[in-house]
Design an enzyme around this catalytic site. Sequence first.
Site, PDB file in Angstrom:
ATOM      1  N   HIS A 145      14.603  61.745  57.102  1.00 48.02           N
ATOM      2  CA  HIS A 145      15.110  62.040  55.759  1.00 48.02           C
ATOM      3  C   HIS A 145      15.309  63.543  55.648  1.00 48.02           C
ATOM      4  O   HIS A 145      14.406  64.312  55.954  1.00 48.02           O
ATOM      5  CB  HIS A 145      14.113  61.556  54.713  1.00 48.02           C
ATOM      6  CG  HIS A 145      14.650  61.563  53.316  1.00 48.02           C
ATOM      7  ND1 HIS A 145      14.826  62.708  52.605  1.00 48.02           N
ATOM      8  CD2 HIS A 145      15.053  60.554  52.512  1.00 48.02           C
ATOM      9  CE1 HIS A 145      15.305  62.411  51.406  1.00 48.02           C
ATOM     10  NE2 HIS A 145      15.448  61.113  51.322  1.00 48.02           N
ATOM     11  N   LYS A 579      26.648  53.025  46.605  1.00 46.84           N
ATOM     12  CA  LYS A 579      27.608  54.117  46.419  1.00 46.84           C
ATOM     13  C   LYS A 579      29.021  53.575  46.230  1.00 46.84           C
ATOM     14  O   LYS A 579      29.835  54.144  45.509  1.00 46.84           O
ATOM     15  CB  LYS A 579      27.546  55.064  47.615  1.00 46.84           C
ATOM     16  CG  LYS A 579      28.407  56.323  47.466  1.00 46.84           C
ATOM     17  CD  LYS A 579      28.018  57.384  48.472  1.00 46.84           C
ATOM     18  CE  LYS A 579      28.473  57.018  49.861  1.00 46.84           C
ATOM     19  NZ  LYS A 579      29.939  57.171  50.036  1.00 46.84           N
TER      20      LYS A 579
END
EC number: 4.1.1.31
Length: 917
Positions: A145, A579
């Site tokens: 991440h 998204k």
Amino acid sequence: MTQDKDAPLREDIRLLGRLLGDTVRDQQGESSFDLIERIRQTSVRFRRDDDLAARRELEGILDALSREQTIQVVRAFSYFSHLANIAEDQHHIRRSRAHLLAGSAPREGSLAHAIGHAIDQDIACPAELAAFFDTALISPVLTAHPTEVQRKSILNCQTVVARLLDERDRMQLTPEEAENNLEALRRAVLTLWQTRMLRPTRLSVIDEVSNGVSYFESTFLRELPRLYASLEDRLSKADPALGALELPPFLQVGSWIGGDRDGNPFVTAEVLEQALKMQAAAALGYYLDELHTLGSQLSLAHGLVSASDALLALAERSHDSSPHRSDEPYRRAISGIYARLSATHRTLLGSDPIRHAVADAEPYLNVEAFSDDLDILHRSLQANGSAALARGRLRHLRRALRVFGFHLAPIDLRQNSDVHERVIAELLEVARPGTAYLEQDEEGRCALLLEELATARPLASPHVQYSDDSESELAIFRAARAAHLRYGKAAIRNCIISKTDSVSDLLELAVLLKEAGLLRPLENALDVNLVPLFETIDDLENASIIMDRMFSIPGYRKLLSDARQDTQEVMLGYSDSNKDGGFLTSGWALYKAEGELVETFARHGVRLCLFHGRGGSVGRGGGPSYQAILAQPEGAVQGQIRLTEQGEVIAAKYGHPEVGRRNLEVLVAATVESSLRPAGADTTPAAFLEAMQALSDTAFKAYRGLVYETPGFEQYFWESTVISEIAGLNIGSRPASRKKGTHIEDLRAIPWVFSWSQCRLMLPGWFGFGSAVKAWLNANPDDGLARLQTMYRDWSFFASLLSNMDMVLAKTDLAIASRYAALVKDADLRTSIFDRIRAEWKDTVEVLLAITGQDELLAANPLLKRSIRNRFPYLDPLNHVQVELLRRHREQSGDERIRLGIHISINGVAAGLRNSG
């Protein structure tokens, strides 16, 4: 008088806050402490009392900070977020222990509840439960991440703080012991303050690998064996006929770190090899340490206890000639095992372990040989009156070896289908000029690929220099083949194809695997799983069609049967589908895709293993794992499930060993409960499905209308969030976008969702729901709300969606978000878009409360409500300062101190929210 169960938590938070304040005063001076304390008190007043005068005062203080003051404030509140997390984790442990000590009924999410429920409801007897685990696979998979790669030094400091809090909680300390504990806490907080939170240079993939390995060292290597032991003992107690049960290694932790190449050009064959080596070093180091300790414990003398012939032979082969151990066969046997493992360390890693063996020995050729020697110890102890000793450290070591092997964690390989396509096109064109693969339609491509898969002849020539992309991809697969030979096939089990939208995407990977010898047509051998990843809304809708066509290819179906036990894994992308289509449509598309895949797989007689590509935030599929697994469609969890663990969620779930154990237990319990539900028990009424489709259609239009069809929205996003700083501040090893430019279509899902979380809008976790429900109620004025309320009460999928939305909306703060919106230079653009977002937020909150029957957000989740109440007064200043830092950075981007402050603030806000990325 009712006991205040949360009083110890508040006391711990006050204690850590006081120690941090004392440290700031001592290290930075009274004026810095007074400033930070004034900010804290003002923020608390603003947050808890809704004091608008306090808000204006707070903004005035923060806007007037000097550069150095800003850094100190950011550091102080960021460290407080981390300390508050430690206190919360300790409180969860405290409450769990209190329930156990009080003999309370097992709680949902525990193994005791899952197994007890299955037995009590006659769903499965203990023997059937034990058999269930023979074919089960439960695997959380750690992924890198870009905003949450804490330094090992910081993690070590936090571990010390957690241990000392735990000591205060569990032990009755004398006054002197209490003072020593407090002094040790003071030292730990001071060390934390004086330790650099961030690395000074750009993070590399190897930094991310190191961070991932640290969770194995602190949590998984020790807690996983204990969890297995607890489960085995529970089943054996329920049915003594099961005896000393030893379950297969169904629960394993995987990793993408070092193998995920999608959009990351820095993951190369060399990086993969180094990642595997680092993981092996951690596994072997753990085994060697455990063997050393075990040798000190098993001091059994031959004159006092018997030993099996196999154990005596093992001791004799050890070359341990110490007269002090001449009558201690177990110690001598362990010396020999240690020597062989030490030689294995040398062979695999090219170096000797720190603690040398007593003599030279042959290395183990594989994990099985090492396991066989440990089994000799185990059986000898069992057969000669020492069974209790076999249930201690040796039991955990044997289990660890079966789970972690020499590889520690299987590393998944992942690449975008576009890359595979280009590589295959080049290989075919060089081998067969004029093939023009890229100009072929889907049918033509499949025909070419199947023709290649029918022969053992390789496509690539060692005498040709291919493009960098092709050379890199071929090198990765060759490195994977070498890893199989070196560490065993468990080291790399899965190859994932991002953006899968056709059968040819799967066949392209198959051809590349054949090039490296991972697929061998003449033997009908396939050494890894080919895993399609369906990400966009359209791809999810077509997933079952693609898999149906794939299973209809005789050669591939035979490969599954012969080499993969009739099991096919499919990965579903929560992040990119969100998204693409927004929260509600993404959730619904995923649910429908799962149901359709279940039907398709059943028709072909293939077992489905779903891999859920979830992020930490709700916008990326996050939320409580237990509820998420139980909300899956019937048949979607067939004893096998994998799911990604990302972002600050990794630290939150697995940074503390006991918390990590609890989260692993939740995954097992939920998988058992979901898999063993009686068929037809959760049939969803057609009216629910129709309503959900209508809601999704409207939410999709609202979301797409804002994000993809509003002129200037792209500019608004880049100027009102930290996205440009994430892309340009050397955070993480992976670029923020798959391509150069600012198009939202090309942006990776992690920075997309993470940016909205940082500015406290959380837009991907709720936008469109308000519009959808309002339209539904207008179309169904008589019974529309009642039907939605029934869906919330009776349909776990819908309830889970709304519960996650409830959490996200509670963490949203429009007042803070408005300060980020003020960074948008175009005033008209800023006003028009923010006003739309604010109106949708109000509508979403209104309809959510109406459906759930709550008076306020999180009314049904008092634990999370408490957490927000405790931490947000300390989080708000970080957001306010971050806005000011962003403004200064964009005006004078060369100031390194401002860049540092932004990076620290990003880390602190993420820690405060706990599931933002």
